[in-house]
Design a protein around this motif. Structure first.
Motif, PDB file in Angstrom:
ATOM      1  N   LYS A   1       0.985  -0.567  -0.005  1.00 47.58           N
ATOM      2  CA  LYS A   1       0.071  -0.110  -0.191  1.00 47.58           C
ATOM      3  C   LYS A   1       1.342   1.179  -0.308  1.00 47.58           C
ATOM      4  CE  LYS A   1      -4.131   0.888   2.400  1.00 47.58           C
ATOM      5  NZ  LYS A   1      -5.491   0.958   3.253  1.00 47.58           N
ATOM      6  N   VAL A   2       1.786   1.440   0.776  1.00 44.65           N
ATOM      7  CA  VAL A   2       3.036   2.686   0.840  1.00 44.65           C
ATOM      8  C   VAL A   2       3.966   2.540  -0.249  1.00 44.65           C
ATOM      9  CG1 VAL A   2       4.585   3.355   1.951  1.00 44.65           C
ATOM     10  CG2 VAL A   2       3.533   2.250   3.031  1.00 44.65           C
ATOM     11  N   ASN A   3       3.604   1.324  -0.851  1.00 51.02           N
ATOM     12  CA  ASN A   3       4.461   1.989  -2.503  1.00 51.02           C
ATOM     13  C   ASN A   3       3.951   2.106  -3.457  1.00 51.02           C
ATOM     14  OD1 ASN A   3       6.139   1.406  -4.750  1.00 51.02           O
ATOM     15  ND2 ASN A   3       5.680  -1.025  -4.595  1.00 51.02           N
ATOM     16  N   GLY A   4       2.602   1.635  -3.445  1.00 50.40           N
ATOM     17  CA  GLY A   4       1.539   2.363  -4.391  1.00 50.40           C
ATOM     18  C   GLY A   4       1.484   3.920  -4.695  1.00 50.40           C
ATOM     19  N   LYS A   5       1.494   4.011  -2.839  1.00 51.65           N
ATOM     20  CA  LYS A   5       1.116   5.638  -3.015  1.00 51.65           C
ATOM     21  C   LYS A   5       2.471   5.979  -3.589  1.00 51.65           C
ATOM     22  CE  LYS A   5      -3.339   5.416  -0.410  1.00 51.65           C
ATOM     23  NZ  LYS A   5      -3.962   6.062  -0.921  1.00 51.65           N
ATOM     24  N   MET A   6       3.533   6.354  -3.247  1.00 50.76           N
ATOM     25  CA  MET A   6       4.614   6.726  -3.420  1.00 50.76           C
ATOM     26  C   MET A   6       4.989   6.872  -4.734  1.00 50.76           C
ATOM     27  SD  MET A   6       6.206   7.592  -0.614  1.00 50.76           S
ATOM     28  CE  MET A   6       7.916   7.969  -1.713  1.00 50.76           C
ATOM     29  N   GLN A   7       4.509   6.072  -5.676  1.00 53.32           N
ATOM     30  CA  GLN A   7       4.211   5.022  -7.355  1.00 53.32           C
ATOM     31  C   GLN A   7       3.400   6.608  -7.489  1.00 53.32           C
ATOM     32  OE1 GLN A   7       3.632   1.536  -8.259  1.00 53.32           O
ATOM     33  NE2 GLN A   7       5.749   0.886  -8.169  1.00 53.32           N
ATOM     34  N   ALA A   8       2.504   6.591  -6.902  1.00 51.33           N
ATOM     35  CA  ALA A   8       1.180   8.005  -7.603  1.00 51.33           C
ATOM     36  C   ALA A   8       2.074   9.241  -6.761  1.00 51.33           C
ATOM     37  CB  ALA A   8       0.031   7.257  -6.576  1.00 51.33           C
ATOM     38  N   LEU A   9       2.319   9.438  -5.320  1.00 46.29           N
ATOM     39  CA  LEU A   9       2.745  10.203  -5.431  1.00 46.29           C
ATOM     40  C   LEU A   9       4.413  10.586  -6.620  1.00 46.29           C
ATOM     41  CD1 LEU A   9       3.766  12.916  -3.735  1.00 46.29           C
ATOM     42  CD2 LEU A   9       4.877  11.865  -2.321  1.00 46.29           C
ATOM     43  N   TYR A  10       4.633   9.601  -7.003  1.00 45.82           N
ATOM     44  CA  TYR A  10       6.118  10.034  -8.066  1.00 45.82           C
ATOM     45  C   TYR A  10       5.660  10.288  -9.538  1.00 45.82           C
ATOM     46  CZ  TYR A  10       9.779   9.305 -10.702  1.00 45.82           C
ATOM     47  OH  TYR A  10      10.674   9.728 -12.422  1.00 45.82           O
ATOM     48  N   ALA A  11       4.044  10.058  -9.727  1.00 43.19           N
ATOM     49  CA  ALA A  11       3.902  10.140 -11.334  1.00 43.19           C
ATOM     50  C   ALA A  11       3.354  11.479 -11.031  1.00 43.19           C
ATOM     51  CB  ALA A  11       2.291   9.048 -11.333  1.00 43.19           C
ATOM     52  N   ARG A  12       2.324  11.865  -9.877  1.00 45.10           N
ATOM     53  CA  ARG A  12       2.377  13.277  -9.441  1.00 45.10           C
ATOM     54  C   ARG A  12       3.155  13.987 -10.127  1.00 45.10           C
ATOM     55  NH1 ARG A  12      -1.591  11.730  -5.412  1.00 45.10           N
ATOM     56  NH2 ARG A  12      -0.417  12.315  -4.137  1.00 45.10           N
ATOM     57  N   THR A  13       4.331  13.899  -9.087  1.00 43.21           N
ATOM     58  CA  THR A  13       5.037  14.687  -9.309  1.00 43.21           C
ATOM     59  C   THR A  13       5.841  14.844 -10.463  1.00 43.21           C
ATOM     60  OG1 THR A  13       5.631  14.309  -7.399  1.00 43.21           O
ATOM     61  CG2 THR A  13       7.772  15.414  -8.397  1.00 43.21           C
ATOM     62  N   GLN A  14       6.454  14.006 -11.017  1.00 37.51           N
ATOM     63  CA  GLN A  14       6.749  13.963 -12.561  1.00 37.51           C
ATOM     64  C   GLN A  14       5.593  14.592 -13.834  1.00 37.51           C
ATOM     65  OE1 GLN A  14       9.851  13.035 -12.237  1.00 37.51           O
ATOM     66  NE2 GLN A  14       9.606  12.039 -14.145  1.00 37.51           N
ATOM     67  N   LYS A  15       4.161  14.365 -13.567  1.00 38.05           N
ATOM     68  CA  LYS A  15       3.818  15.384 -14.763  1.00 38.05           C
ATOM     69  C   LYS A  15       3.651  16.754 -14.115  1.00 38.05           C
ATOM     70  CE  LYS A  15      -1.185  15.922 -15.830  1.00 38.05           C
ATOM     71  NZ  LYS A  15      -3.463  15.295 -15.024  1.00 38.05           N
ATOM     72  N   ALA A  16       3.991  17.044 -12.765  1.00 39.51           N
ATOM     73  CA  ALA A  16       3.861  18.594 -13.036  1.00 39.51           C
ATOM     74  C   ALA A  16       5.060  19.191 -12.994  1.00 39.51           C
ATOM     75  CB  ALA A  16       3.554  18.567 -11.047  1.00 39.51           C
ATOM     76  N   VAL A  17       6.313  18.323 -12.812  1.00 44.46           N
ATOM     77  CA  VAL A  17       7.467  18.541 -13.584  1.00 44.46           C
ATOM     78  C   VAL A  17       6.972  18.596 -14.782  1.00 44.46           C
ATOM     79  CG1 VAL A  17       9.825  18.480 -13.994  1.00 44.46           C
ATOM     80  CG2 VAL A  17       8.645  18.280 -11.380  1.00 44.46           C
ATOM     81  N   ASN A  18       7.096  18.020 -15.752  1.00 44.50           N
ATOM     82  CA  ASN A  18       7.360  18.273 -17.090  1.00 44.50           C
ATOM     83  C   ASN A  18       6.139  19.416 -17.640  1.00 44.50           C
ATOM     84  OD1 ASN A  18       9.112  16.160 -16.745  1.00 44.50           O
ATOM     85  ND2 ASN A  18       8.003  14.461 -16.835  1.00 44.50           N
ATOM     86  N   ASN A  19       5.037  19.302 -17.317  1.00 51.22           N
ATOM     87  CA  ASN A  19       4.212  20.541 -17.979  1.00 51.22           C
ATOM     88  C   ASN A  19       4.637  22.057 -18.366  1.00 51.22           C
ATOM     89  OD1 ASN A  19       1.129  21.786 -18.447  1.00 51.22           O
ATOM     90  ND2 ASN A  19       0.489  21.109 -15.905  1.00 51.22           N
ATOM     91  N   GLU A  20       4.426  22.085 -19.603  1.00 56.28           N
ATOM     92  CA  GLU A  20       5.015  23.243 -20.028  1.00 56.28           C
ATOM     93  C   GLU A  20       4.465  24.094 -19.936  1.00 56.28           C
ATOM     94  OE1 GLU A  20       8.425  22.452 -22.289  1.00 56.28           O
ATOM     95  OE2 GLU A  20       8.940  21.245 -21.054  1.00 56.28           O
ATOM     96  N   ASP A  21       3.152  23.728 -19.748  1.00 57.34           N
ATOM     97  CA  ASP A  21       1.802  24.621 -19.806  1.00 57.34           C
ATOM     98  C   ASP A  21       1.642  26.171 -18.805  1.00 57.34           C
ATOM     99  OD1 ASP A  21       0.212  22.965 -21.236  1.00 57.34           O
ATOM    100  OD2 ASP A  21      -1.148  22.858 -19.705  1.00 57.34           O
ATOM    101  N   GLY A  22       1.889  27.827 -19.868  1.00 58.64           N
ATOM    102  CA  GLY A  22       2.426  29.142 -19.862  1.00 58.64           C
ATOM    103  C   GLY A  22       3.425  28.967 -19.602  1.00 58.64           C
ATOM    104  N   VAL A  23       4.716  28.353 -19.980  1.00 57.39           N
ATOM    105  CA  VAL A  23       5.854  28.449 -20.451  1.00 57.39           C
ATOM    106  C   VAL A  23       6.182  29.744 -20.972  1.00 57.39           C
ATOM    107  CG1 VAL A  23       8.035  27.960 -20.610  1.00 57.39           C
ATOM    108  CG2 VAL A  23       7.102  26.017 -19.215  1.00 57.39           C
ATOM    109  N   SER A  24       5.634  29.790 -22.078  1.00 54.70           N
ATOM    110  CA  SER A  24       5.245  30.964 -23.141  1.00 54.70           C
ATOM    111  C   SER A  24       4.890  32.315 -23.051  1.00 54.70           C
ATOM    112  CB  SER A  24       5.221  30.352 -24.322  1.00 54.70           C
ATOM    113  OG  SER A  24       3.596  29.951 -24.367  1.00 54.70           O
TER     114      SER A  24
END
Length: 76
Positions: free
Chosen positions: A7-30
């Motif tokens: 369960k902890v591993n699943g939560k950590m993977q979900a947190l990692y995926a959300r963090t990666q999505k936020a970091v890779n999001n370039e909306d508004g950069v221009s």
């Protein structure tokens, strides 16, 4: 205990995926780039106006008026 670790591993993977999505999001950069470019142009205008002394006041008024006209034409 194994279920808890999974369960902890699943939560950590979900947190990692959300963090990666936020970091890779370039909306508004221009937008930020255009605002930075506008700030540089304004700073250059003030530098030129101050270097010209009293003659710069008329130049600054003309530039501000022209920029205002351009912005109004974009909105139309």
């Amino acid at each position: 205990m194994k279920n808890f670790i999974e369960k902890v591993n699943g939560k950590m993977q979900a947190l990692y995926a959300r963090t990666q999505k936020a970091v890779n999001n370039e909306d508004g950069v221009s937008t930020i780039e255009w605002v930075g470019l506008a700030a540089v142009i304004v700073a250059l205008m003030f530098a030129v106006a101050s270097a010209m002394g009293s003659q710069g006041e008329g130049l600054a008024d003309v530039i501000v008026t022209k920029i205002g006209e351009m912005l109004k034409s974009i909105g139309s």
